[in-house]
Design an enzyme around this catalytic site. Structure first.
Site, PDB file in Angstrom:
ATOM      1  N   ASN A 205       0.821  -1.227  -0.297  1.00 27.96           N
ATOM      2  CA  ASN A 205      -0.094   0.220   0.004  1.00 27.96           C
ATOM      3  C   ASN A 205       0.519   1.186  -0.108  1.00 27.96           C
ATOM      4  OD1 ASN A 205      -2.367  -1.516  -0.271  1.00 27.96           O
ATOM      5  ND2 ASN A 205      -3.300  -0.420   2.030  1.00 27.96           N
ATOM      6  N   CYS A 257      -7.729   3.158   3.358  1.00 32.05           N
ATOM      7  CA  CYS A 257      -6.827   2.431   4.253  1.00 32.05           C
ATOM      8  C   CYS A 257      -5.322   3.607   3.306  1.00 32.05           C
ATOM      9  CB  CYS A 257      -6.240   1.112   3.316  1.00 32.05           C
ATOM     10  SG  CYS A 257      -7.558   0.709   3.605  1.00 32.05           S
TER      11      CYS A 257
HETATM   12  P1  NAD Z   1     -15.546  -1.979   7.269  1.00 34.02           P
HETATM   13  O1  NAD Z   1     -15.110  -0.184   8.449  1.00 34.02           O
HETATM   14  O2  NAD Z   1     -15.868  -1.375   5.961  1.00 34.02           O
HETATM   15  O3  NAD Z   1     -16.102  -3.042   8.014  1.00 34.02           O
HETATM   16  C1  NAD Z   1     -16.221  -3.240   8.838  1.00 34.02           C
HETATM   17  C2  NAD Z   1     -16.706  -4.230   9.392  1.00 34.02           C
HETATM   18  O4  NAD Z   1     -16.586  -4.264  11.110  1.00 34.02           O
HETATM   19  C3  NAD Z   1     -18.358  -2.820   9.718  1.00 34.02           C
HETATM   20  O5  NAD Z   1     -19.241  -3.031   9.310  1.00 34.02           O
HETATM   21  C4  NAD Z   1     -18.651  -3.537  11.859  1.00 34.02           C
HETATM   22  O6  NAD Z   1     -19.188  -2.921  12.109  1.00 34.02           O
HETATM   23  C5  NAD Z   1     -18.015  -4.528  12.252  1.00 34.02           C
HETATM   24  N1  NAD Z   1     -17.673  -4.752  12.895  1.00 34.02           N
HETATM   25  C6  NAD Z   1     -16.345  -4.544  14.136  1.00 34.02           C
HETATM   26  N2  NAD Z   1     -16.606  -4.882  15.320  1.00 34.02           N
HETATM   27  C7  NAD Z   1     -17.198  -5.725  14.597  1.00 34.02           C
HETATM   28  C8  NAD Z   1     -17.130  -7.292  15.918  1.00 34.02           C
HETATM   29  N3  NAD Z   1     -16.419  -7.257  16.425  1.00 34.02           N
HETATM   30  N4  NAD Z   1     -17.724  -8.511  15.428  1.00 34.02           N
HETATM   31  C9  NAD Z   1     -18.559  -8.416  14.559  1.00 34.02           C
HETATM   32  N5  NAD Z   1     -17.921  -7.415  13.338  1.00 34.02           N
HETATM   33  C10 NAD Z   1     -17.319  -6.280  13.974  1.00 34.02           C
HETATM   34  O7  NAD Z   1     -14.103  -2.454   7.112  1.00 34.02           O
HETATM   35  P2  NAD Z   1     -13.233  -2.474   5.936  1.00 34.02           P
HETATM   36  O8  NAD Z   1     -13.411  -1.526   5.019  1.00 34.02           O
HETATM   37  O9  NAD Z   1     -13.411  -3.739   5.297  1.00 34.02           O
HETATM   38  O10 NAD Z   1     -12.164  -3.330   6.409  1.00 34.02           O
HETATM   39  C11 NAD Z   1     -11.337  -4.039   7.247  1.00 34.02           C
HETATM   40  C12 NAD Z   1     -10.666  -4.391   7.840  1.00 34.02           C
HETATM   41  O11 NAD Z   1      -9.438  -4.678   6.384  1.00 34.02           O
HETATM   42  C13 NAD Z   1      -9.396  -3.102   7.304  1.00 34.02           C
HETATM   43  O12 NAD Z   1      -8.072  -3.508   8.751  1.00 34.02           O
HETATM   44  C14 NAD Z   1      -8.555  -2.636   6.839  1.00 34.02           C
HETATM   45  O13 NAD Z   1      -7.484  -1.985   6.831  1.00 34.02           O
HETATM   46  C15 NAD Z   1      -8.757  -4.108   5.594  1.00 34.02           C
HETATM   47  N6  NAD Z   1      -8.880  -3.713   4.053  1.00 34.02           N
HETATM   48  C16 NAD Z   1      -9.804  -2.989   3.802  1.00 34.02           C
HETATM   49  C17 NAD Z   1      -9.699  -2.580   2.792  1.00 34.02           C
HETATM   50  C18 NAD Z   1     -10.388  -1.969   1.568  1.00 34.02           C
HETATM   51  O14 NAD Z   1     -11.017  -1.597   0.152  1.00 34.02           O
HETATM   52  N7  NAD Z   1     -11.901  -1.272   1.952  1.00 34.02           N
HETATM   53  C19 NAD Z   1      -8.639  -3.180   1.558  1.00 34.02           C
HETATM   54  C20 NAD Z   1      -7.639  -4.480   2.251  1.00 34.02           C
HETATM   55  C21 NAD Z   1      -8.207  -4.830   2.972  1.00 34.02           C
HETATM   56  C1  UGA Z   2      -5.916   0.467  -2.169  1.00 30.90           C
HETATM   57  C2  UGA Z   2      -4.918  -0.610  -3.232  1.00 30.90           C
HETATM   58  O1  UGA Z   2      -4.863  -0.104  -4.185  1.00 30.90           O
HETATM   59  C3  UGA Z   2      -5.702  -2.179  -2.753  1.00 30.90           C
HETATM   60  O2  UGA Z   2      -4.226  -3.014  -3.302  1.00 30.90           O
HETATM   61  C4  UGA Z   2      -5.872  -2.526  -1.366  1.00 30.90           C
HETATM   62  O3  UGA Z   2      -6.258  -3.718  -0.584  1.00 30.90           O
HETATM   63  C5  UGA Z   2      -7.113  -1.119  -0.757  1.00 30.90           C
HETATM   64  O4  UGA Z   2      -6.082   0.103  -0.088  1.00 30.90           O
HETATM   65  C6  UGA Z   2      -6.081  -0.770   1.452  1.00 30.90           C
HETATM   66  O5  UGA Z   2      -6.010  -1.642   2.368  1.00 30.90           O
HETATM   67  O6  UGA Z   2      -7.505  -0.147   1.150  1.00 30.90           O
HETATM   68  P1  UGA Z   2      -8.653   1.342  -2.865  1.00 30.90           P
HETATM   69  O7  UGA Z   2      -7.725   1.922  -1.148  1.00 30.90           O
HETATM   70  O8  UGA Z   2      -9.710   0.963  -3.040  1.00 30.90           O
HETATM   71  O9  UGA Z   2      -7.201   0.692  -3.020  1.00 30.90           O
HETATM   72  O10 UGA Z   2      -8.206   2.515  -3.638  1.00 30.90           O
HETATM   73  P2  UGA Z   2      -6.944   2.372  -4.762  1.00 30.90           P
HETATM   74  O11 UGA Z   2      -7.403   2.069  -6.221  1.00 30.90           O
HETATM   75  O12 UGA Z   2      -5.469   1.683  -4.555  1.00 30.90           O
HETATM   76  O13 UGA Z   2      -6.385   4.086  -5.052  1.00 30.90           O
HETATM   77  C7  UGA Z   2      -6.316   4.373  -3.846  1.00 30.90           C
HETATM   78  C8  UGA Z   2      -6.558   6.565  -4.189  1.00 30.90           C
HETATM   79  O14 UGA Z   2      -5.283   6.772  -4.899  1.00 30.90           O
HETATM   80  C9  UGA Z   2      -7.457   6.791  -4.424  1.00 30.90           C
HETATM   81  O15 UGA Z   2      -7.230   8.252  -3.996  1.00 30.90           O
HETATM   82  C10 UGA Z   2      -7.609   7.012  -5.895  1.00 30.90           C
HETATM   83  O16 UGA Z   2      -7.874   7.996  -6.800  1.00 30.90           O
HETATM   84  C11 UGA Z   2      -5.787   7.401  -6.043  1.00 30.90           C
HETATM   85  N1  UGA Z   2      -4.640   6.920  -7.664  1.00 30.90           N
HETATM   86  C12 UGA Z   2      -4.861   5.703  -7.373  1.00 30.90           C
HETATM   87  C13 UGA Z   2      -4.805   8.028  -7.923  1.00 30.90           C
HETATM   88  O17 UGA Z   2      -4.584   9.230  -7.439  1.00 30.90           O
HETATM   89  N2  UGA Z   2      -3.711   8.004  -9.176  1.00 30.90           N
HETATM   90  C14 UGA Z   2      -3.653   6.721  -9.369  1.00 30.90           C
HETATM   91  O18 UGA Z   2      -2.964   6.402 -10.283  1.00 30.90           O
HETATM   92  C15 UGA Z   2      -4.171   6.048  -8.453  1.00 30.90           C
END
Ligand code: NAD
Ligand code: UGA
Length: 432
Positions: A205, A257
């Site tokens: 990331n 993230c």
């Molecule tokens: P989110 O906020 O969308 O969802 C988290 C969910 O967990 C919520 O619905 C919340 O109510 C629930 N929750 C909290 N405590 C709980 C418990 N004790 N039992 C059951 N449910 C519970 O979060 P997210 O975006 O899915 O991110 C989750 C994790 O994954 C984070 O660590 C994030 O960094 C990581 N991650 C996120 C993304 C992404 O694109 N959003 C991508 C890769 C990794």
């Molecule tokens: C990012 C990573 O791409 C995922 O691999 C990872 O799992 C995730 O974070 C996570 O850990 O949550 P995401 O947050 O969905 O995914 O969004 P991206 O598509 O990566 O974009 C992140 C930010 O960078 C956005 O604000 C986007 O507009 C910006 N961006 C991205 C740019 O400004 N320019 C680019 O060329 C690409």
């Protein structure tokens, strides 16, 4: 062989993981603490905008392989695998806050069957496998790291077509059991120790964030020397070692993230005795970018936005998602509001009535449901999210609605030449 899996947390990651594991044939129970969210899911409604998720969710539910419940204890007690997909937000000192992870592990620990594998899919700092082991308070279950790399907006596609699967486990047999869950997905598999798996996630990331900050810094140089950023990134991207991905200049990176993960990695390094100045620079360039883009609007408005109305297209942190968390658009808007601007904004994924969280994120912004209404009486229009549909709007109508035809194209999305022919003053990123 189908496995019984509990997913703890039905957010972007948990819901996608649960739905996709059910699609791969497993028996999945998704749990959450949020009763409203679980009720919605049980009505077949998907609480997030995510292409393809609703269809696959219906397929899983109709096939009897997917269900949603409040509370994780009963489901976890009956599962071979428990995936932790709860939030790991930024703590006060920049480090990841593990309280949700610990609370979930505390809750399920006493109820797990021996040999259960608890999997960390949340993004967690190096050493968190141990934290989960301690919170579970069990020596007869395994804890494995299996970080997630999906992007919002293409979460289902990314889960089912990943660039790699990473598994960090001290016990090889546990790693093999987790790998077997991904049956049918052909991709490189990296099995390593838990700290390396945890670091792969943060390092990836932060690298992507660095790439975007680099591009935004080069855009600033383009502006200073009169080069065209669009041509510069095209020329860079054809070098296979650089690639075209993540070379789009913009208003800065954001989302749920990149901001928290880059700060957490700085903190992880600092705690281990390394000053990660490079990554601090990456964050600094990003903070500057919000200011630089806001300044473009101020300049176009004649040097001040005090008391003036500005139109904004795009509020989400990127296109094809409805997620406003840490959106660069909102960061730019905040800086303009601080200088006295009144903001009227349109986003295809944002319309009233707003839930409490959205209302808080969008406080002080007038939300309109028509892109032309965002331009009505505005001094400048800013395009801050790269929604494709903005390209095809009627720019004569836009020009008529604005006080004067002036655009800050914060994503280099629009056809600059066509706009200039229509009499617009245009400012892009890295191209004047
Ligand atoms: P989110 O906020 O969308 O969802 C988290 C969910 O967990 C919520 O619905 C919340 O109510 C629930 N929750 C909290 N405590 C709980 C418990 N004790 N039992 C059951 N449910 C519970 O979060 P997210 O975006 O899915 O991110 C989750 C994790 O994954 C984070 O660590 C994030 O960094 C990581 N991650 C996120 C993304 C992404 O694109 N959003 C991508 C890769 C990794
Ligand atoms: C990012 C990573 O791409 C995922 O691999 C990872 O799992 C995730 O974070 C996570 O850990 O949550 P995401 O947050 O969905 O995914 O969004 P991206 O598509 O990566 O974009 C992140 C930010 O960078 C956005 O604000 C986007 O507009 C910006 N961006 C991205 C740019 O400004 N320019 C680019 O060329 C690409």
């Amino acid at each position: 062989m189908p496995s019984r899996i509990t997913i703890v947390g039905c957010g972007y990651v948990g819901l996608t993981t649960g739905v996709c594991f059910a699609h791969l044939g497993h028996e999945v129970t998704c749990t959450d603490v949020d009763q409203q969210r679980v009720d919605m899911l049980n009505r077949g409604e998907v609480p997030i905008l995510e292409a393809g998720l609703e269809n696959l969710m219906r397929e899983g539910v109709n096939g009897g392989r997917l269900k949603f419940v409040v509370g994780s204890v009963a489901a976890a007690a009956d599962s071979e695998f428990v995936y932790l997909c709860v939030p790991t937000p930024q703590g006060a000192d920049g480090s990841a806050d593990l309280s949700y992870i610990e609370a979930a592990a505390n809750e399920i620990g006493p109820h797990l069957q021996p040999e259960t594998i608890v999997v960390n899919k949340s993004t967690v700092p190096v050493g968190s496998t141990r934290v989960v082991e301690q919170a579970l308070g069990r020596s007869d279950v395994y804890v494995v790291s299996n970080p997630e790399f999906l992007r919002e907006g293409s979460a289902v596609h990314d889960f089912l077509n990943p660039d790699r699967i990473v598994i960090g486990a001290e016990d090889q047999a546990a790693a093999v059991r987790v790998a077997a869950l991904y049956i049918g997905i052909a991709t490189p598999l990296i099995v390593t120790d838990p700290p390396s798996a945890e670091l792969i996630k943060y390092a990836s990331n932060a690298f992507l964030a660095a790439k975007v900050s680099y591009v935004n810094a080069i855009a600033a140089v383009c502006e200073a020397v009169g080069a065209d950023m669009n041509d510069v990134v095209l020329g860079m991207g054809y070098d296979k070692r650089i690639g075209h991905e993540f070379l789009r200049p913009g208003p800065g990176w954001g989302g749920s993230c990149f901001p928290k993960d880059s700060r957490a990695l700085i903190r992880i390094a600092e705690d281990a005795g390394y000053d990660f100045d490079l990554l601090e620079g990456v964050v600094e360039v990003n903070d500057d970018q919000f200011v630089r883009v806001a300044k473009k609007a101020v300049d176009l408005a004649g040097g001040s936005v005090d008391g003036k109305t500005l139109g904004v297209w795009g509020l989400t942190f990127k296109a094809r998602t409805d997620d406003l968390r840490d959106s660069p658009s909102l960061e730019v808007i905040k800086r303009l509001q601080a200088q006295g601007a009144r903001i009227q904004a349109f986003d295809p994924s944002v319309s009233p009535p707003l839930d409490a969280r959205r209302a808080r994120d969008l406080e002080g912004i007038e939300i309109v449901t028509d892109p032309y209404a965002a331009c009505a009486g505005a001094e400048v229009l800013l395009v801050l999210t790269e929604w494709d549909e903005f390209k095809w709007l009627d720019f004569d109508k836009v020009a008529d609605a604005l006080v004067r035809p002036r655009i800050v194209d914060g994503r280099n999305l629009l056809d600059r030449e066509a706009l200039r022919r229509r009499g617009f003053e245009y400012r892009g990123i890295g191209r004047t």
